[in-house]
Design a protein around this motif. Structure first.
Motif: not given
Length: 414
Positions: A70-82, A305-309, A357-360
């Motif tokens: 899901d592109p609404r799910v982020s792997s970015e470890a610097t985001l708040p909430g990670f 999560a980048l958006e509500d899911i 997904g893309v990070h496998q």
């Protein structure tokens, strides 16, 4: 081993289950009982981490695949909430970004720089060399006294030698990089220890990249040095990529070799099949089943999560942390019949051991070949291989991102 959630957790008004969860005593291969109970009764639920944060734990196979794609799910470890695994991981993420903690298109751009060496055809071409290294290490074992620690004799040196040759890293420095990589993936390491180990490895790899700029060879660090020369990467960025590949290239496979051997020794009927076959299809199928059964990446794949899911009857809000726990997905009865049974004849190729997904996992072709060679060689070469201690005496790795054993004393009949 299974328990109901009522037996392992408290009511909703009580504290949330803590993550990571302990495995049951005497069941070293099973996912934690609490995780399995959650999967059965609340497959998308809140858990509590070391820092008091309460991300969502997702335990089901279908839900995990949906979220990881899901592109609404982020792997970015610097985001708040990670949902960081420890203070050390959180501190390191703010100082040093890796392409595995980036999102597309930046992730895809950098990942493409290192996909070539891990292409299936190129890895298959390495099979004779991997076989030669394996045979030489087993020869050394057989020539010496028994018992021997299989981790030090085979499980760790094999993937370390292979990744060193692939990258262009001197193997004689293995004590240095193995010591620092162990600190980096241990969730009990302090922030200072994690950052210090990362800095030491990055400085080391940056020196090698600089040497490859002056005198390139046929290896991955030379390819990365070429990217530096072309202005696509800085030397530090190339070194960061080298650190990731070096750690990932030996830690996971080393633990699979050792833990897979323990599992097979505890299931002699399955071990007998491998001992008596040279059929590459049988061996390949056994590797996939062991990857499913053991799920050694046992600290969860972390996202935000980048958006509500909406998923699994719950709403994951934008900014909420997510932990995808593949150990329960690989034991999901809707996908794998009798998942608690090790069956190397099973078609387990749909497992989630390498993510989705893309990070496998980028290095899965290499891991598969190394495991096929070892599992297809060790037990035929040493047919009387057995544990030199009770399984309850083995030091299992409960404290790291990767599950395995610190030591594996084995012996055999001469």
């Amino acid at each position: 081993m299974t328990e109901t959630l009522a037996e392992t957790t408290t009511p909703a008004e009580e504290p949330l289950p803590e993550f990571p969860m302990p495995r049951a005593a005497g069941c070293p291969f099973d996912p934690p009982p609490i995780a399995r109970a959650l999967h059965a009764e609340r497959p998308v639920t809140r858990v509590r981490l070391w820092d008091g944060s309460t991300p969502w734990l997702v335990t089901g196979y279908a839900d995990q695949r949906a979220l990881l794609a899901d592109p609404r799910v982020s792997s970015e470890a610097t985001l708040p909430g990670f949902p960081h695994a420890s203070a050390g991981f959180r501190e390191n993420a703010t100082r040093r970004r890796s392409f595995i903690t980036m999102d597309d298109p930046e992730h895809a751009r950098i990942r493409r720089m290192v996909t070539g060496p891990f292409a299936i055809k190129r890895i298959e071409a390495m099979r004779p060399e991997i076989q030669k290294i394996t045979d030489e290490l087993i020869d050394t074992m057989l020539a010496g006294p028994a018992p021997v620690d299989l981790v030090r004799a085979l499980a760790l040196p094999l993937p370390s030698l292979v990744i060193c040759r692939l990258l262009g890293v001197p193997y004689e420095d293995h004590d240095f990089f193995q010591r620092n990589s162990s600190l980096m993936i241990n969730r009990h390491s302090s922030a200072e220890e994690v950052v210090g180990a990362n800095e030491a490895l990055t400085d080391y790899l940056e020196g090698l990249v600089a040497a490859k700029l002056a005198d390139p060879a046929d290896d991955m660090l030379s390819e990365l040095a070429g990217r530096v020369r072309a202005g696509e990467l800085t030397q530090r960025e190339a070194a960061n990529m080298g650190v990731l590949l070096l750690i990932a290239g030996h830690e996971t496979t080393a633990n699979m070799i050792a833990l897979g051997t323990v599992a097979l020794l505890e299931h002699p009927d399955q071990l007998a099949v491998l001992r008596e076959t040279e059929d590459p299809k049988v061996i390949a199928r056994a590797v996939e089943e062991l990857l499913r059964y053991l799920s050694i990446v046992h600290n969860g794949r972390r996202r935000v999560a980048l958006e509500d899911i909406e998923i699994g009857g719950e709403t994951i809000r934008a900014g909420d942390g997510i932990i995808v726990y593949t150990g329960t997905a690989n034991w999901d009865t809707e996908v794998f019949a009798e998942p608690e049974r090790l069956d190397i004849g099973r078609d387990a190729r749909r497992h989630m051991a390498f993510g989705f997904g893309v990070h496998q996992c980028l290095g899965q072709p290499l891991a598969r070949v190394e495991l096929q060679v070892v599992y297809g060689t060790l037990y035929r070469r040493i047919p009387t291989l057995r544990l030199a201690t009770g399984i309850d005496q083995l030091p299992f790795k409960h404290d790291g991102l990767v599950y395995g054993v610190y030591e594996l004393p084995v012996t055999w009949t001469s």
